[in-house]
Enzyme design. Structure first.
Site, PDB file in Angstrom:
ATOM      1  N   ARG A 113     -68.723  89.582 -27.984  1.00 31.55           N
ATOM      2  CA  ARG A 113     -69.478  88.381 -27.619  1.00 31.55           C
ATOM      3  C   ARG A 113     -68.602  87.445 -26.824  1.00 31.55           C
ATOM      4  NH1 ARG A 113     -73.194  84.995 -31.588  1.00 31.55           N
ATOM      5  NH2 ARG A 113     -71.502  85.040 -33.069  1.00 31.55           N
ATOM      6  N   THR A 117     -70.477  81.918 -23.603  1.00 29.71           N
ATOM      7  CA  THR A 117     -71.914  82.128 -23.335  1.00 29.71           C
ATOM      8  C   THR A 117     -72.632  82.753 -24.532  1.00 29.71           C
ATOM      9  OG1 THR A 117     -71.539  84.356 -22.508  1.00 29.71           O
ATOM     10  CG2 THR A 117     -71.455  82.578 -20.887  1.00 29.71           C
ATOM     11  N   ASP A 209     -68.116  86.592 -39.794  1.00 34.06           N
ATOM     12  CA  ASP A 209     -67.949  87.604 -38.741  1.00 34.06           C
ATOM     13  C   ASP A 209     -67.767  88.970 -39.388  1.00 34.06           C
ATOM     14  OD1 ASP A 209     -66.617  89.394 -36.837  1.00 34.06           O
ATOM     15  OD2 ASP A 209     -66.626  87.640 -35.528  1.00 34.06           O
ATOM     16  N   ASP A 212     -64.657  91.060 -38.218  1.00 38.94           N
ATOM     17  CA  ASP A 212     -63.395  90.563 -38.773  1.00 38.94           C
ATOM     18  C   ASP A 212     -63.294  90.877 -40.264  1.00 38.94           C
ATOM     19  OD1 ASP A 212     -62.121  89.552 -36.570  1.00 38.94           O
ATOM     20  OD2 ASP A 212     -62.989  87.546 -36.755  1.00 38.94           O
TER      21      ASP A 212
HETATM   22  N1  URA Z   1     -71.984  88.535 -35.686  1.00 36.84           N
HETATM   23  C1  URA Z   1     -71.426  88.418 -36.917  1.00 36.84           C
HETATM   24  O1  URA Z   1     -70.547  89.185 -37.290  1.00 36.84           O
HETATM   25  N2  URA Z   1     -71.879  87.430 -37.702  1.00 36.84           N
HETATM   26  C2  URA Z   1     -72.842  86.581 -37.347  1.00 36.84           C
HETATM   27  O2  URA Z   1     -73.207  85.714 -38.132  1.00 36.84           O
HETATM   28  C3  URA Z   1     -73.401  86.739 -36.063  1.00 36.84           C
HETATM   29  C4  URA Z   1     -72.953  87.721 -35.258  1.00 36.84           C
END
Ligand code: URA
Length: 219
Positions: A113, A117, A209, A212
């Site tokens: 990501r 943006t 995340d 992560d």
């Molecule tokens: N990706 C993730 O790992 N967590 C989110 O909350 C949104 C996208």
């Protein structure tokens, strides 16, 4: 399209409702869940979700010799199945799915990501030969804005894949609506439909995340 219909009325959206799935997602959400437990539970929850996803796989009867007699009994039809985890977090779902069907082909799509943006950028893809003839299960635990999912589906479509099923652990309503705007015929399996996105496009309450937490890259 999901403009008038509510998410729960959309024919392609399947929100799973099982106490074990809910229980395990709660453990994933907990910020105190350690990486090793996060990985184990992600595999377990994926296996439980997979059990529902594969409910309609076709079987055919084969003759089997039990110690007592011969009997015609159901066996999975030779399906051409491919699992495509979206890197990185999708890798956390692969083991669970692979435990259920271990002769599936495996492809990979890498998307990250853009921090400004929030749009997905493709950095890798390696898909099996003849993927166009397979049923492809796209695995990505978090359906947030829906943009990565849309990107990944488009990549499969570019490769002429006709049968695609999208599986996630947690989805936001915004992501589901966005996905269904483009793909109202692609089955979308969801472990939990959460509340909404925050200003950084993270799912609330979510689990943070997923990449992560699965990889332990922020510990
Ligand atoms: N990706 C993730 O790992 N967590 C989110 O909350 C949104 C996208």
């Amino acid at each position: 399209m999901l403009l008038k219909k509510t998410i729960k009325e959309a024919e392609n959206v399947i929100i799973l409702n099982h106490p074990l799935i809910k229980h395990k997602i709660t453990i994933l959400r907990d910020k105190n869940t350690k990486t090793e437990d996060f990985r184990r539970i992600m595999k377990e929850v994926s296996l439980l979700i997979g059990y529902e996803v594969f409910r309609n796989l076709e079987t055919e009867n084969i003759l089997v010799e039990t110690p007592l007699e011969s009997a015609l009994q159901p066996k999975l039809k030779k399906n051409k199945i491919c699992f495509v985890p979206v890197l990185r977090a999708g890798l956390g779902m692969l083991d669970g799915f692979n435990n259920l069907i271990n002769d599936a082909k495996i492809g990979h799509i890498g998307l990250y990501r853009d921090l400004k943006t929030h749009l997905p950028k493709e950095y890798f893809n390696k898909l099996p030969k003849n993927i166009k003839d397979m049923t492809v299960y796209l695995l990505d635990p978090m359906l947030a804005t829906g943009e990565s999912a849309i990107n990944a589906v488009n990549l499969l479509k570019k490769n002429k894949v006709k049968k695609i099923i999208f599986v996630c652990i947690i989805a936001s309503p915004e992501g589901v609506k966005n996905f269904c705007k483009y793909f109202k015929n692609i089955p979308l399996f969801i472990g939990s439909l959460d509340k909404k996105l925050d200003s950084n496009k993270y799912i609330l309450p979510g689990l943070g995340d997923a990449g992560d937490r699965f990889c332990g890259t922020n510990d």
